[in-house]
Design a protein around this motif. Sequence first.
Motif, short mmCIF file in Angstrom:
data_model
loop_
_atom_site.label_atom_id
_atom_site.label_comp_id
_atom_site.label_asym_id
_atom_site.label_seq_id
_atom_site.Cartn_x
_atom_site.Cartn_y
_atom_site.Cartn_z
N ASN A 84 -30.44 -59.33 55.04
CA ASN A 84 -31.36 -60.35 55.56
C ASN A 84 -32.55 -60.55 54.64
OD1 ASN A 84 -29.69 -60.54 57.75
ND2 ASN A 84 -30.97 -59.33 59.12
N ILE B 160 -33.13 -58.77 64.20
CA ILE B 160 -31.67 -58.68 64.05
C ILE B 160 -31.34 -57.96 62.75
CG2 ILE B 160 -29.58 -60.04 63.71
CD1 ILE B 160 -30.90 -62.13 65.58
N HIS B 161 -30.61 -56.87 62.87
CA HIS B 161 -30.22 -56.10 61.68
C HIS B 161 -29.00 -55.27 62.00
CE1 HIS B 161 -32.38 -52.43 63.23
NE2 HIS B 161 -33.01 -53.37 63.89
N GLY B 162 -28.64 -54.34 61.11
CA GLY B 162 -27.40 -53.58 61.25
C GLY B 162 -27.23 -52.91 62.61
N GLY C 103 -25.70 -59.19 57.50
CA GLY C 103 -26.39 -59.09 58.79
C GLY C 103 -27.37 -57.93 58.88
N GLY C 104 -27.23 -56.95 57.98
CA GLY C 104 -28.15 -55.81 57.99
C GLY C 104 -29.47 -56.16 57.32
N THR C 105 -30.44 -55.27 57.43
CA THR C 105 -31.76 -55.52 56.85
C THR C 105 -31.72 -55.79 55.33
OG1 THR C 105 -32.91 -54.37 58.60
CG2 THR C 105 -34.06 -54.48 56.49
N ILE D 114 -26.57 -55.42 65.35
CA ILE D 114 -25.27 -56.07 65.27
C ILE D 114 -24.12 -55.10 65.55
CG2 ILE D 114 -23.67 -57.13 63.61
CD1 ILE D 114 -26.13 -58.65 62.55
N VAL D 115 -24.21 -53.92 64.95
CA VAL D 115 -23.10 -52.97 65.08
C VAL D 115 -23.10 -52.27 66.44
CG1 VAL D 115 -22.09 -50.86 64.10
CG2 VAL D 115 -23.02 -52.61 62.59
N MET E 127 -24.17 -54.71 53.72
CA MET E 127 -23.52 -55.20 54.94
C MET E 127 -24.14 -56.51 55.37
SD MET E 127 -23.41 -53.24 58.58
CE MET E 127 -24.57 -54.25 59.47
N HIS F 91 -28.84 -49.80 52.77
CA HIS F 91 -29.43 -48.80 53.66
C HIS F 91 -29.43 -47.47 52.92
CE1 HIS F 91 -28.08 -51.82 56.62
NE2 HIS F 91 -29.04 -51.35 57.39
#
Lengths: 167, 139
Positions: B74, A13-15, B69-71, A18-19, B67, B9
């Motif tokens: 996390n 689960i990552h950007g 929820g992004g790597t 999700i996006v 962001m 990112h």
Amino acid sequence: MGISVLRCDDRLIHGQCIVKVLNDFHIDRILLIDEFTASNPVINSVYKMAVPPNVALLILDPDASYDEISKAIHDKLNTLILVKAPEVALKIFKNSEGLKKEFNIGPMSNRRGTIKATYFSNLLKEEIESIEKIEALGVRVYFQQVPDEKAIEWSSIREKMLTNIKQ
Amino acid sequence: MIGVIIVTHGDMAKGMKNAAEMIVGEKEFLFAIGYHVGESLKDLENRICRSIDRNKKYDKWIIFSDMFGGTPSNVSSVVITQKNGVLITDVNLSMVLQALTNAGKSDFKTCIKSVMESGENCPRMITKEAIMKSSVNNE
């Protein structure tokens, strides 16, 4: 309805997920099937926090996942199955009746011993062997990070990859 | 002392560090880490931890991520379970500047509070109408 995508992505689960993936497929539920995540409370909690509130997330050990998958194939929710190794996907295809015969590979990181498959995917020898077995079950295997990107078929890079693992 | 790391990112972290330092000058306690295609979660985690371990004079850390929820977010969440610090997601330049100007002079809690307040007041939408109205009022 049912299983919208079975996706292999070693960041799970990552950007991107999700996006793009959750929205484009209108996903209601994620079945995250990974032994390490299922047994690690920190990662477990990080992923549970990261998923939007309107999407349910179940984190399961592969051996405990088949009942949930079989329920998800038949119920009304749009489900995303996420794994981080083709080997797990192979087990799922072998143990589940009625799955759509398609296997999406998203980003796979560059690790010790990996071979570059696409610019976003790197695979270990064992992963390539599992993909071969999945394809032999009549499953279409394709590489794609997000739904509107052009897919790269396993069949188009297969020979190059098989030659590379022999070297 | 407080250390600050921006994790994003691509090159956004580097760019934000550069932009922030244009305004408040170079800060040796500010670090930028970009996550790039092909990198594993473990590699990114190791890079963040290495920045923290190599800079022992900073005993508390604010990690900013781009962001939720992004790597980068996390992985930073995992890092803060092992190190002394907090993660603040969805960073913008105002929040970084707030951290940089407060880090040297206030305690950790106050610094974080000011960063969060500055983030909560963003963003604003500016319309032509609002500007015209305001310029009429000023006449």
